[in-house]
Design an enzyme around this catalytic site. Structure first.
Site, PDB file in Angstrom:
ATOM      1  N   TYR A  57      82.507 -98.672  -2.536  1.00 55.89           N
ATOM      2  CA  TYR A  57      83.364 -99.515  -1.685  1.00 55.89           C
ATOM      3  C   TYR A  57      83.314 -99.036  -0.226  1.00 55.89           C
ATOM      4  CZ  TYR A  57      87.861-101.732  -0.334  1.00 55.89           C
ATOM      5  OH  TYR A  57      88.867-102.462   0.275  1.00 55.89           O
ATOM      6  N   LYS A 102      82.048-101.143   2.942  1.00 56.48           N
ATOM      7  CA  LYS A 102      83.009-101.454   4.000  1.00 56.48           C
ATOM      8  C   LYS A 102      82.532-100.937   5.353  1.00 56.48           C
ATOM      9  CE  LYS A 102      86.255-103.865   2.052  1.00 56.48           C
ATOM     10  NZ  LYS A 102      86.215-105.326   2.285  1.00 56.48           N
TER      11      LYS A 102
HETATM   12  N1  LIG Z   1      95.093-104.618   0.761  1.00 55.48           N
HETATM   13  C1  LIG Z   1      94.657-103.613   1.489  1.00 55.48           C
HETATM   14  O1  LIG Z   1      95.403-102.680   1.851  1.00 55.48           O
HETATM   15  C2  LIG Z   1      93.238-103.576   1.936  1.00 55.48           C
HETATM   16  C3  LIG Z   1      92.792-102.445   2.626  1.00 55.48           C
HETATM   17  C4  LIG Z   1      91.496-102.420   3.111  1.00 55.48           C
HETATM   18  C5  LIG Z   1      90.673-103.498   2.891  1.00 55.48           C
HETATM   19  N2  LIG Z   1      91.123-104.560   2.175  1.00 55.48           N
HETATM   20  C6  LIG Z   1      90.201-105.668   1.967  1.00 55.48           C
HETATM   21  O2  LIG Z   1      90.867-106.878   2.272  1.00 55.48           O
HETATM   22  C7  LIG Z   1      90.319-107.949   1.497  1.00 55.48           C
HETATM   23  C8  LIG Z   1      91.419-108.698   0.782  1.00 55.48           C
HETATM   24  O3  LIG Z   1      92.034-107.819  -0.128  1.00 55.48           O
HETATM   25  P1  LIG Z   1      93.450-108.072  -0.820  1.00 55.48           P
HETATM   26  O4  LIG Z   1      94.151-106.785  -0.755  1.00 55.48           O
HETATM   27  O5  LIG Z   1      94.078-109.297  -0.284  1.00 55.48           O
HETATM   28  O6  LIG Z   1      92.951-108.262  -2.330  1.00 55.48           O
HETATM   29  P2  LIG Z   1      93.246-109.379  -3.449  1.00 55.48           P
HETATM   30  O7  LIG Z   1      92.656-108.836  -4.699  1.00 55.48           O
HETATM   31  O8  LIG Z   1      94.673-109.772  -3.438  1.00 55.48           O
HETATM   32  O9  LIG Z   1      92.405-110.638  -2.958  1.00 55.48           O
HETATM   33  C9  LIG Z   1      91.020-110.722  -3.055  1.00 55.48           C
HETATM   34  C10 LIG Z   1      90.641-112.144  -3.393  1.00 55.48           C
HETATM   35  O10 LIG Z   1      89.206-112.244  -3.368  1.00 55.48           O
HETATM   36  C11 LIG Z   1      88.803-113.063  -4.452  1.00 55.48           C
HETATM   37  N3  LIG Z   1      87.421-112.742  -4.796  1.00 55.48           N
HETATM   38  C12 LIG Z   1      86.945-111.607  -5.360  1.00 55.48           C
HETATM   39  N4  LIG Z   1      85.624-111.679  -5.538  1.00 55.48           N
HETATM   40  C13 LIG Z   1      85.238-112.890  -5.062  1.00 55.48           C
HETATM   41  C14 LIG Z   1      83.983-113.535  -4.944  1.00 55.48           C
HETATM   42  N5  LIG Z   1      82.859-112.963  -5.392  1.00 55.48           N
HETATM   43  N6  LIG Z   1      83.925-114.754  -4.367  1.00 55.48           N
HETATM   44  C15 LIG Z   1      85.049-115.358  -3.925  1.00 55.48           C
HETATM   45  N7  LIG Z   1      86.278-114.794  -4.039  1.00 55.48           N
HETATM   46  C16 LIG Z   1      86.373-113.573  -4.590  1.00 55.48           C
HETATM   47  C17 LIG Z   1      89.767-112.723  -5.564  1.00 55.48           C
HETATM   48  O11 LIG Z   1      89.791-113.723  -6.582  1.00 55.48           O
HETATM   49  C18 LIG Z   1      91.078-112.575  -4.786  1.00 55.48           C
HETATM   50  O12 LIG Z   1      91.780-113.790  -4.722  1.00 55.48           O
HETATM   51  C19 LIG Z   1      89.289-107.289   0.573  1.00 55.48           C
HETATM   52  O13 LIG Z   1      88.011-107.394   1.143  1.00 55.48           O
HETATM   53  C20 LIG Z   1      89.716-105.837   0.546  1.00 55.48           C
HETATM   54  O14 LIG Z   1      88.658-104.990   0.222  1.00 55.48           O
HETATM   55  C21 LIG Z   1      92.377-104.627   1.694  1.00 55.48           C
END
Ligand SMILES: NC(=O)c1ccc[n+]([C@@H]2O[C@H](COP(=O)([O-])OP(=O)(O)OC[C@H]3O[C@@H](n4cnc5c(N)ncnc54)[C@H](O)[C@@H]3O)[C@@H](O)[C@H]2O)c1
Length: 309
Positions: free
Chosen positions: A164, A168
């Site tokens: 990851y 990233k």
């Molecule tokens: N939440 C955090 O603190 C955090 C921190 C750093 C980075 N991120 C990044 O932010 C983004 C959103 O994360 P989140 O926390 O809202 O997670 P989340 O799991 O709530 O949402 C992710 C969404 O992406 C969809 N998804 C996954 N694989 C997919 C694909 N192949 N095609 C289309 N849709 C797909 C899932 O169905 C889900 O609805 C991600 O890229 C995550 O890595 C989040």
């Protein structure tokens, strides 16, 4: 307060729009007049299963609030199909928010090839395929705004997230190169590293922290970065619980060896190489290209060649 940053007639693709951060972005863009392509494969946190309901629900929510939205159920690995949905329904694409993501955490010896590959495929290749398909439209219309979602795991590292973290950080590398490619066509691309309550973080952060770091506190940064009034590009912005900052590379003044030198010389000067204090070679600086580095070397060669008084 009036929402003066409007997106009327703009078409925004939001990947992973069905939950967490993506959902919060989709609702806000819908409210601000954008036509939203809400993409979501509807998978579990580690990328299993799939369901079209997730994308359908967010589309209904946007429509209920008076907004315009269409669902797309493809995996981001097929970015061309997501862009096709935008073109077929709305005739253009102005903004891409690469947000979809999953986790496959494990320490390196336990990490399966499949866990490495799927993370690269969804985070890195997924962002590439959506951007590539949207780019030609952005280039033609001389307007584009793109967000790549990086992570603290990429820029700082995190135990158990070699896959990851690599993806990233790779996303920010992509941002830096594409910022240069997009410059003359008004295509701006930035990376964000959010920290927000979602199913990704619900078992990692304490409940009192989860209450503070809501996804809604990431939304204003993303909305502004995607607006036509924001011309910054190639940036890396951290956002968490109301804190918004920009992160950049810092280089130590270092050591310059003008003649031949050995590993022992490096060992002897190791403390200075690692020091961010100001030295006779100058202040720590903030390089933005390899040209900066070459210029510095040429300058130091010239300085060393000057006769000593
Ligand atoms: N939440 C955090 O603190 C955090 C921190 C750093 C980075 N991120 C990044 O932010 C983004 C959103 O994360 P989140 O926390 O809202 O997670 P989340 O799991 O709530 O949402 C992710 C969404 O992406 C969809 N998804 C996954 N694989 C997919 C694909 N192949 N095609 C289309 N849709 C797909 C899932 O169905 C889900 O609805 C991600 O890229 C995550 O890595 C989040």
């Amino acid at each position: 307060m009036v929402d003066s940053l409007r997106f009327d007639n703009r078409v925004v693709i939001i990947t992973g729009a069905g939950s967490g951060l993506g959902k919060a972005y989709a609702l806000e863009f819908g409210k601000r007049g954008a036509k939203v392509v809400a993409n979501d494969l509807g998978v579990s946190r580690n990328g299993e299963g799939h369901s079209s309901r997730v994308a359908d629900i967010i589309v209904q929510e946007i429509q209920k609030l008076g907004g315009i939205a269409v669902a797309n159920y493809d995996s981001v690995e097929n970015g061309d199909r997501i862009v096709k949905t935008a073109i077929e329904n709305f005739g253009r694409v102005d903004i891409v928010i690469n947000n979809a993501g999953i986790l496959r955490d494990s320490s390196i010896l336990k990490m399966k090839d499949a866990d490495w590959d799927i993370i690269m495929s969804i985070h890195l290749k997924g962002a590439f395929t959506v951007i590539k398909a949207a780019w030609k439209y952005m280039k033609q219309q001389k307007f584009g705004r793109i967000i790549n979602t990086s992570s603290g795991s990429g820029i700082y590292g995190n135990f158990g997230q070699a896959n990851y973290g690599a993806a990233k950080m790779g996303l920010h590398g992509m941002t830096l190169s594409l910022a240069k490619e997009g410059e003359k066509n008004n295509i701006r691309i930035n990376s964000i590293t959010p920290v927000a309550a979602s199913r990704m973080t619900e078992d990692l952060l304490a409940p009192e922290i989860l209450n503070i770091v809501t996804p809604e506190k990431i939304v204003p940064l993303v909305v502004y970065l995607c607006h036509e009034s924001c011309n910054d590009t190639g940036g890396l912005y951290e956002a968490c619980g109301g804190l918004i900052t920009r992160v950049r590379w810092q280089r130590s003044p270092g050591i310059f060896f003008s003649g031949q030198f050995s590993a022992e010389d490096v060992q002897a000067r190791w403390r200075e190489i690692n020091s961010f204090e100001t030295t006779r070679l100058g202040n720590p600086d903030y390089p933005t290209s390899t040209t900066d580095t070459l210029k510095k070397v040429l300058y130091l060669i010239q300085e060393t060649a000057k006769p000593k008084l």
